[in-house]
Design an enzyme around this catalytic site. Structure first.
Site, PDB file in Angstrom:
ATOM      1  N   CYS A   1      49.751 -19.499   5.759  1.00 53.88           N
ATOM      2  CA  CYS A   1      50.822 -19.261   4.781  1.00 53.88           C
ATOM      3  C   CYS A   1      51.098 -20.522   3.963  1.00 53.88           C
ATOM      4  O   CYS A   1      51.285 -20.451   2.745  1.00 53.88           O
ATOM      5  CB  CYS A   1      52.086 -18.771   5.486  1.00 53.88           C
TER       6      CYS A   1
ATOM      7  N   ALA B   1      52.759 -16.416  11.391  1.00 52.46           N
ATOM      8  CA  ALA B   1      53.787 -16.951  12.281  1.00 52.46           C
ATOM      9  C   ALA B   1      54.657 -17.955  11.507  1.00 52.46           C
ATOM     10  O   ALA B   1      54.303 -18.352  10.397  1.00 52.46           O
ATOM     11  CB  ALA B   1      53.125 -17.641  13.472  1.00 52.46           C
TER      12      ALA B   1
ATOM     13  N   GLN C   1      55.021 -21.045  11.964  1.00 53.00           N
ATOM     14  CA  GLN C   1      54.260 -22.270  11.699  1.00 53.00           C
ATOM     15  C   GLN C   1      52.855 -21.950  11.182  1.00 53.00           C
ATOM     16  O   GLN C   1      51.897 -22.660  11.491  1.00 53.00           O
ATOM     17  CB  GLN C   1      54.190 -23.138  12.957  1.00 53.00           C
ATOM     18  N   SER C   2      52.719 -20.891  10.398  1.00 54.25           N
ATOM     19  CA  SER C   2      51.399 -20.495   9.906  1.00 54.25           C
ATOM     20  C   SER C   2      50.814 -21.520   8.930  1.00 54.25           C
ATOM     21  O   SER C   2      51.409 -21.821   7.890  1.00 54.25           O
ATOM     22  CB  SER C   2      51.517 -19.137   9.205  1.00 54.25           C
ATOM     23  N   ASN C   3      49.646 -22.022   9.270  1.00 56.97           N
ATOM     24  CA  ASN C   3      48.922 -22.911   8.349  1.00 56.97           C
ATOM     25  C   ASN C   3      48.371 -22.119   7.173  1.00 56.97           C
ATOM     26  O   ASN C   3      48.277 -22.617   6.049  1.00 56.97           O
ATOM     27  CB  ASN C   3      47.756 -23.580   9.069  1.00 56.97           C
TER      28      ASN C   3
END
Ligand SMILES: *Cc1c(COP(=O)(O)O)cnc(C)c1O
Length: 320
Positions: free
Chosen positions: A75, A69, A71-73
């Site tokens: 990534c 997403a 706001q992917s942590n």
């Protein structure tokens, strides 16, 4: 031994939350600080990346590719690990490019990751396409699945459970946010392999319980296999509560809001709006329902996510 590069700050601390326990009139509450794993604001993906990067190096990969997403942590931690160990990083993110980058996505940029926007529908298709293209271009890509939840990623959480046992902490319950299932699969496999008797209850962030229980059981079997234990798991062995899905993935509601406020104001602890806020909302509700008995010890496994606090979309909710 499974190949591993050690860069996480381990063991993470286990701390008591006496003021939160008292405020809720509940059982003894502890927190395991995997929000402090030491890489780019930490989180659970850092443990997984110790194994995933070792696998990428063993395959002589040069480029890490993953998806998530906006706001992917996962990534963000992948982009940081790539920078630290000299890989290129390609991220496929859902949706369209926001007009002003914030939170995790701003950090992705700072770490020099290249971002491909997948629109609303085709993230999986775009990911496959980006991977093939990188292969053809000679970039030697290594594909990290969503959330880093391959057996080697999940193995990190089997060893994390061993770490908890070695810390001398034996909670009756472990409660945490579960989504792609690797954290839970690892904990469950670790419990079987290293002898842990407590209950391991995942609070689902975005999936129906039956889907997650099947997925986690299968991944736990493959994870145990990888660490050298022949163990089988059925969906019935996996505890998932999906009562707190609210408005869907990434939508902060009143439960998450209350959880963030309570943890901040009783313990000086930061949760995130997407994962740990939702899992803590579940924990708080279960305590209030009398789900735990007063003499039990309940450990909240903090999986990180803090940078999403600085995403533009949550500002209003946090200030209310
Ligand atoms: C990815 C993530 C989770 C979920 O972990 P899975 O292994 O994907 O189930 C929980 N909390 C945070 C903060 C995360 O980034």
């Amino acid at each position: 031994m499974i190949p591993r590069i050690r860069f996480a700050h381990l063991p993470t601390l286990v701390e008591a939350m006496p003021r939160l326990s008292a405020a809720l009139g509940g059982p003894q509450l502890l927190v395991k600080r995997d929000d402090q794993t030491g890489l780019a604001f930490g989180g659970n993906k850092t443990r997984k990346l110790e194994f995933l990067l070792a696998e990428a190096q063993a395959q002589s990969a040069r480029t890490l590719i993953t998806a998530g997403a906006v706001q992917s942590n996962h990534c963000r931690q992948t982009a940081a690990a790539a920078a630290r160990f000299g890989f290129e990083c390609l991220l496929v993110l859902t949706g369209e490019e926001p007009t002003s980058p914030s939170g995790n996505m701003l950090l992705d940029r700072l770490f020099g990751a290249q971002i491909v926007w997948a629109g609303e529908a085709g993230r999986e298709g775009t990911l496959q396409q980006v991977f093939r293209h990188a292969q053809e271009a000679g970039q030697r890509p290594y594909l990290i699945p969503y959330g880093g939840s391959s057996p080697s990623g999940a193995a990190a959480y089997a060893y994390a459970l061993q770490e908890l046992i070695e810390q001398g902490v034996r909670p009756d319950w472990i409660i945490f946010a579960t989504s792609s299932g690797g954290t839970q699969a690892g904990l469950v496999a670790g419990a079987r392999c290293f002898g842990f008797q407590g209950h391991i209850l995942g609070i689902s962030i975005d999936e129906p319980a039956p889907v997650l229980r099947e997925r986690v059981a299968e991944l736990a079997r493959r994870t145990a296999d990888l660490i050298g234990e022949n163990a089988s798991f059925s969906a019935d062995d996996i505890l998932v509560n999906a009562d707190y899905l609210g408005g869907g993935y990434g939508v902060m509601g009143s439960g998450e809001q209350e959880a963030l406020h309570l943890f901040a104001r009783q313990e000086g602890l930061l949760l995130d709006p997407v994962y740990t806020g939702r899992a803590a909302a579940g924990l708080i509700d279960l305590v209030r329902q009398g789900f735990f008995s007063p003499n039990e010890m309940v450990l909240f496994w903090h999986t990180g996510g803090g940078p999403a606090l600085f995403a533009d979309r949550y500002r209003e909710m946090l200030l209310r």
